[in-house]
Design an enzyme around this catalytic site. Structure first.
Site, PDB file in Angstrom:
ATOM      1  N   CYS A  60       0.841  -1.201   0.000  1.00  0.00           N
ATOM      2  CA  CYS A  60       0.000   0.000   0.000  1.00  0.00           C
ATOM      3  C   CYS A  60       0.875   1.249   0.000  1.00  0.00           C
ATOM      4  O   CYS A  60       1.454   1.605   1.028  1.00  0.00           O
ATOM      5  CB  CYS A  60      -0.915  -0.011   1.234  1.00  0.00           C
ATOM      6  N   CYS A  91      -0.338   4.147   2.239  1.00  0.00           N
ATOM      7  CA  CYS A  91      -0.085   3.953   3.677  1.00  0.00           C
ATOM      8  C   CYS A  91       1.391   4.181   4.019  1.00  0.00           C
ATOM      9  O   CYS A  91       1.705   4.750   5.061  1.00  0.00           O
ATOM     10  CB  CYS A  91      -0.434   2.529   4.101  1.00  0.00           C
ATOM     11  N   ASP A  92       2.310   3.717   3.185  1.00  0.00           N
ATOM     12  CA  ASP A  92       3.697   3.592   3.625  1.00  0.00           C
ATOM     13  C   ASP A  92       4.735   4.412   2.853  1.00  0.00           C
ATOM     14  O   ASP A  92       5.866   4.548   3.318  1.00  0.00           O
ATOM     15  CB  ASP A  92       4.101   2.110   3.596  1.00  0.00           C
TER      16      ASP A  92
END
Ligand SMILES: Cc1cc2nc3c(=O)[nH]c(=O)nc-3n(C[C@H](O)[C@H](O)[C@H](O)COP(=O)(O)OP(=O)(O)OC[C@H]3O[C@@H](n4cnc5c(N)ncnc54)[C@H](O)[C@@H]3O)c2cc1C
Length: 422
Positions: free
Chosen positions: A252, A255-256
């Site tokens: 993701c 997200c990261d």
């Protein structure tokens, strides 16, 4: 539930007792999905285990020293000692329970479980999955005054909430952040009055009885079920992936990617998702090496041109990853040149994997007619091979999987069901 900072870590976590610590981030849908489960379990287990959370972005040095590399990450401590289990990514309620139970005596676990009372609720329609397909079905059913419940193992929004930008959803002149688009879709359906049961564990699905058990003790029944469970990223299935998932390997970018500022990253894949997400990661990372099994990218031309023009990105064509290992601070991706069969090592700070998707049908795989790739077959009203069971969105057998097509499927199923129930 207590929010702590690095300064309070010694006193609140290390000084003694049983503790579970949640490292969360903002703009992180998996963190939002775990938060209600964490709070719910704090109410159940709170007398025996202390539940604390920490904002990872503001406590980065401590997080890194504890091996936390993605959000959310749950760490467990017993009398100041960090336990070997780390939970990260799309954390299931049952995974947390399993770990919490292992920290207590069997007798105490039984007492806690006894305090939970099973419940049964009934609806006209139960929608499994709150992505664009499920949310649209929920909206139409609600507006048709059909008593509907939406169940999702995560927060509502589906894949759109983890897509950084959507530029092809009609009605918006400028590209929309995915999380905003999914938030608006979800709020529209929720405000209409559809009941939400999200961020739950789906324990059992009985399509014949039209019954779904969530969080072990809550049975939800309906006259009709719409399956809108979408797809999940494929895993590489090579040595080191499972161990390093969430500790250097991510699926993701939204997200990261923010944790790879000025760092070097490997991106695996060459389709639309890989190319578009590599472009997003390049806002943060200093260098991106893409590893792609074919000798040309399979993404659309527009996305390819953008990638080729990006000076931070290079591509290893005709290469396949064989294993992941950690050497000190670096992730080592062993890659094989498919033409020469030679194996070389790519050192990076992190790896992102985007190698396609698979349908989310694990809990009812054998019950419905599927196509050769495991997607659910439906008729033009989105009815599956089982009476009263409908399916919409990416999980069904079709040629093009987009937000617009999922939304269209949800519309059709809802109108067909509303007419039938009338
Ligand atoms: C990186 C990326 C970028 C994309 N970009 C675009 C784009 O720019 N434009 C576009 O049109 N499309 C894009 N897509 C595709 C688009 O996101 C999907 O086509 C769309 O989200 C499908 O909607 P859906 O409702 O069928 O499924 P999903 O959005 O996948 O939602 C499925 C939901 O079901 C839930 N679920 C899964 N299993 C269960 C279960 N057992 N019980 C209950 N709930 C369950 C999931 O948590 C999820 O919330 C992109 C996809 C990806 C991966």
């Amino acid at each position: 539930m207590q929010e702590i900072t690095s300064a309070e870590f010694e006193q609140e976590v290390i000084s003694g007792g049983k503790v579970v610590l949640d490292f969360y981030s903002t703009e992180c849908p998996p963190c939002e999905a775990v938060a209600p489960k964490f709070e719910g379990l704090a109410a159940l287990y709170g007398k025996d285990i202390k539940f604390v959370k920490m904002f990872r972005q503001q406590n980065k040095p401590l997080a890194e020293s504890l091996g936390v590399r993605s959000s959310p990450t749950l760490l467990f401590f017993d009398n100041g000692v960090q336990l070997p289990v780390t939970l990260t990514g799309g954390i299931k309620r049952s995974d947390i329970i399993h770990q919490l139970d292992s920290m207590l005596s069997k007798e105490r676990v039984l007492e806690i479980k006894k305090a939970i009372k099973p419940t049964v609720s009934e609806f006209d329609v139960l929608i499994l999955g709150a992505g664009p397909g499920g949310l649209t079905a929920g909206l139409y059913l609600c507006q048709a005054k059909v008593n509907t419940v939406l169940i999702d193992i995560a927060l509502p929004g589906g894949q759109v909430s983890t897509t950084h930008e959507v530029s092809n959803y009609p009605g918006f002149i400028d590209p929309q952040p995915g999380y905003m688009l999914s938030h608006n879709m979800s709020e529209q359906t929720k405000q209409c009055g559809t009941i939400y049961k999200v961020a739950v564990d789906v324990t059992k699905i009985d399509l014949e009885k039209k019954e779904v058990v969530i969080d072990e003790f809550e049975t939800v029944r309906a006259k009709k079920i719409i399956i809108a469970t979408g797809t999940s990223p494929n895993l590489m299935g090579i040595p080191g992936e499972k161990e390093m998932k969430g500790k250097g390997i991510s699926y993701c970018a939204t997200c990261d990617a923010k944790y790879y500022g000025d760092k070097e990253v490997v991106v695996i894949g060459g389709g639309n998702s890989a190319v578009e997400e590599a472009d997003f990661i390049s806002r943060f990372a200093s260098k991106i090496t893409m590893v792609h099994q074919f000798d040309a990218l399979t993404a659309n031309k527009q996305a390819q041109e953008k990638l080729f023009a990006n000076p931070k990105t290079s591509i290893l064509f005709s290469h396949e990853p064989r294993s992941f290992v950690r050497e000190g601070d670096k992730m080592i991706t062993e890659v094989e040149d498919l033409k020469t069969k030679t194996v070389s090592k790519l050192a990076s700070d992190g790896v992102f994997v985007f190698i396609g998707m698979k349908p989310n049908i694990d809990l009812f795989r054998d019950k419905l007619e599927l196509d050769n790739w495991g997607y659910i077959k439906t008729n033009e009203d989105m009815q599956t091979s089982m009476p009263g069971i409908y399916a919409v969105g990416d999980v069904i057998s079709k040629k093009y999987r987009q937000i617009t097509t999922a939304v269209a499927d949800g519309t059709i199923a809802a109108i067909a069901i509303a007419k039938e129930l009338n």
